[in-house]
Enzyme design. Structure first.
Site, PDB file in Angstrom:
ATOM      1  N   SER A 165      65.574  -0.026  56.521  1.00 10.66           N
ATOM      2  CA  SER A 165      66.956  -0.023  57.010  1.00 10.66           C
ATOM      3  C   SER A 165      67.210   1.272  57.765  1.00 10.66           C
ATOM      4  O   SER A 165      66.537   2.287  57.529  1.00 10.66           O
ATOM      5  CB  SER A 165      67.922  -0.131  55.822  1.00 10.66           C
ATOM      6  N   TYR A 214      70.019   3.281  47.924  1.00  9.05           N
ATOM      7  CA  TYR A 214      69.436   2.410  48.944  1.00  9.05           C
ATOM      8  C   TYR A 214      68.730   3.227  50.031  1.00  9.05           C
ATOM      9  O   TYR A 214      67.621   2.888  50.461  1.00  9.05           O
ATOM     10  CB  TYR A 214      70.557   1.565  49.553  1.00  9.05           C
ATOM     11  N   LYS A 244      64.783   2.930  50.851  1.00  4.90           N
ATOM     12  CA  LYS A 244      64.319   2.499  52.167  1.00  4.90           C
ATOM     13  C   LYS A 244      63.542   3.605  52.882  1.00  4.90           C
ATOM     14  O   LYS A 244      62.636   3.314  53.678  1.00  4.90           O
ATOM     15  CB  LYS A 244      65.499   2.024  53.010  1.00  4.90           C
TER      16      LYS A 244
END
Length: 274
Positions: free
Chosen positions: A152, A165, A169
């Site tokens: 991401s 997150y 990532k």
């Protein structure tokens, strides 16, 4: 002849959204695909779409975070289709909070699904890949395999409210680069696709402030404030969020034989926004 004729692919989290479109795209180009999802109904829907179009697909239901999942996933491909050529680590979700409010459970759950699970799947695939590569080399064949890890822009640039997150990532990008070096001798291209804003059930405008999905007994809030979403789209040079089909196209690029000399790279799929 279709570009992926005779190839075997596994795509985690492919019952819905981006993963579903990746599986459908690979199958449309001739690959036999193993579908995975927590939701058996969603997985079977993708399965039937592929089969109705004349493609080949099997399902491997369950959580990618289960300790034995990697072995089951790989075995479904090898036992069901006779090999494994493409691995797409796509499964995941977001569970956001600012760091002072983020619990250990939130942190660990997101790292588990986005980083530990792909590691286990790749580790499980290593025995087959090394054995197949050895046999092919002895026969004087050069056969390339593909790993595409889904990252991401949060893992490239960071994002407020997504410490878990973003870390996961960024970690998958590190895993990608390390494995590209380890598996180059086996003719495996390992790359990441870092998505920007893509329209899925996790990112669509929230009509209900309390909208949520159930992930293994956890209620995870989904959706984005409409004004926040509008502001985010305004910053994208092409002027809108991407579609799951467009996201699948970026993954497909790394599965093509034309990408055989590309490895260890992170491709940003964000409509021009880094």
């Amino acid at each position: 002849m279709r570009k992926l004729e005779g190839k075997v692919a596994i795509v985690s989290g492919s019952g819905r959204g981006i993963g579903r479109e990746i599986a459908i795209k690979l199958a449309s180009e001739g690959a036999s695909v193993v579908i995975n999802d927590l939701d058996e109904g969603a997985a079977n829907e993708t399965l039937e779409v592929i089969r109705a179009a004349g493609g080949k697909a099997l399902a491997c239901i369950g959580s990618v975070t289960d300790a034995d999942f990697g072995e089951r996933f790989v075995a479904t491909a090898v036992d069901g289709f006779g090999g494994l050529d493409i691995i797409v680590n796509n499964a995941g979700y977001t569970w956001d909070n600012v760091i002072q409010k983020m619990t250990d459970e939130q942190w660990e759950a997101i790292l588990q699904v986005h980083l530990t699970a792909p590691f286990r799947i790749l580790r499980a695939a290593s025995e087959f890949i090394r054995s197949a590569a050895k046999k092919e080399a002895e026969a004087g064949q050069e056969v390339f395999r593909k790993v595409v890890n889904i990252s991401s822009t949060s893992g490239v640039m960071g994002n407020a409210g997504q410490a878990n997150y973003s870390a996961a990532k960024a970690g998958i990008n590190g895993l990608t680069r390390a494995l590209a070096k380890e598996w180059g001798r086996y003719k495996v291209n390992v790359n990441s696709v870092a998505f920007g804003l893509i329209k899925t059930r996790l990112t669509e405008a929230a009509a209900d402030a309390d909208a949520s999905i159930d992930i293994e007994g956890r209620k995870i809030k989904v959706g984005v404030n409409p004004q926040v979403l509008k502001n985010a789209e305004a910053l994208i040079p092409v002027g809108r969020a991407g579609t799951p089909e467009e996201a699948a196209g970026a993954v497909y690029l790394f599965c093509l034989p034309e990408s055989n000399y590309i490895s260890g790279q992170v491709l940003v799929c964000g409509g021009g926004r880094p």
